[in-house]
Each structure stands twice: as structure tokens, then as C-alpha cells.
Design a protein around this motif. Sequence first.
Motif, PDB file in Angstrom:
ATOM      1  N   PHE A   2       0.841  -1.206   0.000  1.00  0.00           N
ATOM      2  CA  PHE A   2       0.000   0.000   0.000  1.00  0.00           C
ATOM      3  C   PHE A   2       0.872   1.251   0.000  1.00  0.00           C
ATOM      4  N   ASP A   6      -2.472   5.477  -3.706  1.00  0.00           N
ATOM      5  CA  ASP A   6      -3.692   4.695  -3.807  1.00  0.00           C
ATOM      6  C   ASP A   6      -4.738   5.112  -2.798  1.00  0.00           C
ATOM      7  N   ARG A   9      -8.090   6.115  -3.924  1.00  0.00           N
ATOM      8  CA  ARG A   9      -9.000   5.102  -4.439  1.00  0.00           C
ATOM      9  C   ARG A   9      -9.966   4.631  -3.362  1.00  0.00           C
ATOM     10  N   ILE A  10      -9.662   4.899  -2.088  1.00  0.00           N
ATOM     11  CA  ILE A  10     -10.489   4.403  -0.998  1.00  0.00           C
ATOM     12  C   ILE A  10     -11.404   5.530  -0.523  1.00  0.00           C
ATOM     13  N   LEU A 179      -4.753  -2.137   1.586  1.00  0.00           N
ATOM     14  CA  LEU A 179      -4.258  -2.938   0.467  1.00  0.00           C
ATOM     15  C   LEU A 179      -3.168  -3.901   0.898  1.00  0.00           C
ATOM     16  N   HIS A 183      -4.444  -7.441  -0.508  1.00  0.00           N
ATOM     17  CA  HIS A 183      -3.862  -7.947  -1.749  1.00  0.00           C
ATOM     18  C   HIS A 183      -3.208  -9.318  -1.645  1.00  0.00           C
ATOM     19  N   GLY A 210      -4.365  -9.091  -5.108  1.00  0.00           N
ATOM     20  CA  GLY A 210      -3.435  -8.124  -5.672  1.00  0.00           C
ATOM     21  C   GLY A 210      -3.229  -8.320  -7.164  1.00  0.00           C
ATOM     22  N   ALA A 213      -6.202  -6.863  -8.895  1.00  0.00           N
ATOM     23  CA  ALA A 213      -6.172  -5.400  -8.861  1.00  0.00           C
ATOM     24  C   ALA A 213      -5.214  -4.847  -9.913  1.00  0.00           C
ATOM     25  N   GLU A 214      -4.069  -5.485 -10.066  1.00  0.00           N
ATOM     26  CA  GLU A 214      -3.067  -4.987 -11.009  1.00  0.00           C
ATOM     27  C   GLU A 214      -3.434  -5.293 -12.455  1.00  0.00           C
ATOM     28  N   TYR A 233     -13.167  -5.351  -9.388  1.00  0.00           N
ATOM     29  CA  TYR A 233     -12.039  -4.420  -9.452  1.00  0.00           C
ATOM     30  C   TYR A 233     -12.160  -3.373  -8.354  1.00  0.00           C
ATOM     31  N   TRP A 237      -9.538  -2.878  -4.900  1.00  0.00           N
ATOM     32  CA  TRP A 237      -8.871  -1.634  -4.477  1.00  0.00           C
ATOM     33  C   TRP A 237      -9.543  -1.058  -3.234  1.00  0.00           C
ATOM     34  N   ARG A 239     -12.570  -0.320  -2.486  1.00  0.00           N
ATOM     35  CA  ARG A 239     -13.619   0.691  -2.645  1.00  0.00           C
ATOM     36  C   ARG A 239     -14.963   0.107  -2.210  1.00  0.00           C
TER      37      ARG A 239
END
Length: 407
Positions: A2, A6, A9-10, A179, A183, A210, A213-214, A233, A237, A239
Motif C-alpha cells: 500500500f 492509492d 482510491r479508498i 491494500l 492484496h 493483488g 487489482a493490477e 475491481y 482496491w 472501494r
Amino acid sequence: MFVSRDSERIATRAEASILHADLDSFYASVEQRDDPRLRGRPVIVGGGVVLAASYEAKAFGVRTPMNGRLARRLCPQAIVVPPRMAAYAEASRKVFEVFRDTTPVVEGISIDEAFLDVRGLRRIAGEPEMIARRLREQVRTEVGLPISVGIARTKFLAKVASAVAKPDGLRLVPAGGELEFLHPLPVERLWGVGEVTARTLHEHGITKVGQLAELGESPLRALLGPGAARHLYALAWARDPRRVETGRRRRSIGAQRALGVRHREPDEIEAYLHGLIDRLGRRLRAADRLSRTVVLRLRFADFARATRSHTLAEATDHTPTLLGAARRLLADAMPLIDDRGLTLIGLSLTNLADADPFQLSLPFEERAENTLDTTLDRLRERFGSAAVTRAALLGRGEGLSVPLLPD
């Protein structure tokens, strides 16, 4: 790992203050609590179908809702006990009293789990982790049951954290560490990843959150479709902007009956369908709700599942109308049942609406209060659910009525 870029994104609160509290192997834990001879031993609740298994039984691969014969082959030393639904309902009621004593913001998910929002309680109750520890101790002391609690900034992560903490544990996902926690976990931890989706992801070398996510949302669309890709997705992340909601009414109600592996004649299957509709209609009217869509759920002998639904012209709580829709669905599915066998039948009533205010239909008449449905409801409420039953169910019983949160 993390990193700060990023954090945008949260979209969530600044602190980890959502708790997900989940009782461990609930039915089996109640049985072990009430019978000291069962403690530390593998316990299976239910005979034909496993309704719950203690962690000692789960260590041998016993799962819910596994066939009872298979469960006993996996764990021949297991102690099988019949379910006691009234005891589970009473234990749930006491646990929810502890939840509401902890915070007024409680969102029940089922009789053995809930989300709790403890934001703003720091000055009077301490840090969220301290509140969670106190909650676990209170449930253990006052109700005698083990409970696992996850703490995070989002509902999704709090639920994942409680699952990681099991059995009888506590896991905090600190703000900023989402994350790093999420992840490395297997993709199966994401809501919406079942056996089929997991198999698809594994075939493409995606086994960890993870990695998903990538990969990015666009490549995921090609694998899973746009809806699932967008959903997974976002979760990958971390969300999840949903709030803990109180007083939210149920969007559907359902009931099911396990049939075992032996062959069932069509008239017997239809009799069980009648019993399910009677049970659901009673719950629907008790909650002052109406339903517009009837959903039939089937599980076949090969453990595959099928769902059929029918939407009525208008919402109703009239048992014969709901039964007519259910019977049509069953008749359409009967060739499939004859070919593949049936081990479980279930019904759900969805598209629920409040019965009051009630939209009158032509001719304009108020809803009758002295109908057969209401008369039967009153008889069953006073003398028990078995006081009046359909002739087709004589000798077959109504089946188990699983305790639920209020509708």
C-alpha cells in the motif's frame, strides 16, 4: 504494498470504525455450549443435510450444506445432533442485545452476524479495537458463545477481517493498511467470487486479490463481463462506500427444504412446495408486506442449481395467488427434475412492497380482514405452526423453519 497514491482510491471514512461481528459455527457452538460433552469434539447439526459443523468437524472437510452421508464418511467420529431452532433464535436475540448495547447503529445481516458503526464513540467507549474486545468478552460472558470481529474503514474489509480472524478472533485493518492486508489474500475472499468465477480467474493465473487489482478493469471485462469486472475491481482496491444502515427492510424472504438423495415423486415435491408457500405467506402478512415476484430455487443430485422466477401483474400477499405462480414454475421445471433428481427445493418472494398504504385495484374495496389466510395465520400463531396443515403434508411435516431476523 500500500502506497499513498492509492489512498485516493479508498472513498471512505478516516478511521477504522466499522465492526463486523460474526458468531463462530453458530448452531454447533450453541450445542457445545448447552452440552459440555460436545465441547472439543466434532459436532454436526442436522441429519440428512449438514446445517452447521463445529470447527473440529470442519477440520475433516465437513461443510454446509453438505449431504449428511458424505459428512459422516469424512468424519465418522462426529456427533450428529438434531437442530433446536428455538434455542438458536434465543441465543441470537441475546447477542443482538449486546450489539445494541455497544452502539445504536447496528445492521443485522443474519441471525448470527451484523455490522456495527462505532464512529463517534471514542470519548465514551474508547478506541474501536477496545470496543470490539469488550463486545467479544460480553458475548462470551453473557451468552456463552465465541464470536469473531473484524474492524476496518469499509463494510467489505470488516467482513473479510472477521473471516480471517476466525475462529474466535479479532482482526483490525488499520487506516492506510487496507491494500497491504487485502492484496495477499486469495481471490475467493472477494464478494461475488464463487466456484465458477474462481476457476476462470485461476485458469488465467489470477489467484491473489493483488493480481486481480493490477490486471485492470478492462482485461477483467474480457474474462468476467462488465458487471462482475467493475464490482470485483472496485473491491480489489478496497472501494466500498456503503454505510452501516439501521431499520432497512428486507428486500426478499425465502424458505427451503432439503430432500436428501432418494427419489421423490412429483406429488411429494409439490406438497413441499405448498408447505413453503404457506410458511412464506404467513411471514409476508406478519411483516405487512406484499410480493410481486416468486422465485423457485432447485438443487439437483449432481449439486448443480437452477432458478426460475415469475412476476405477477400486481403485488399480493394472497396465498393461492402466490401458490399458483409457484406451481407453474415447478411444472415447467419438472422435466429437468425427472432427469437430474432433486435434493433441495426453495422459494423466495421478492419485489417486496409495504402493504400499507395499499394501492386499491378495481373495484375499489378495502382489504378484507376475515380472509382464510388471516384466519389460518391466527390459528397457527395461537396453537403452533403444525395446528393446521395441508392434507398433502400429513406425515411429511413442514420441515425446519430456520430462525431469521425480523422481516
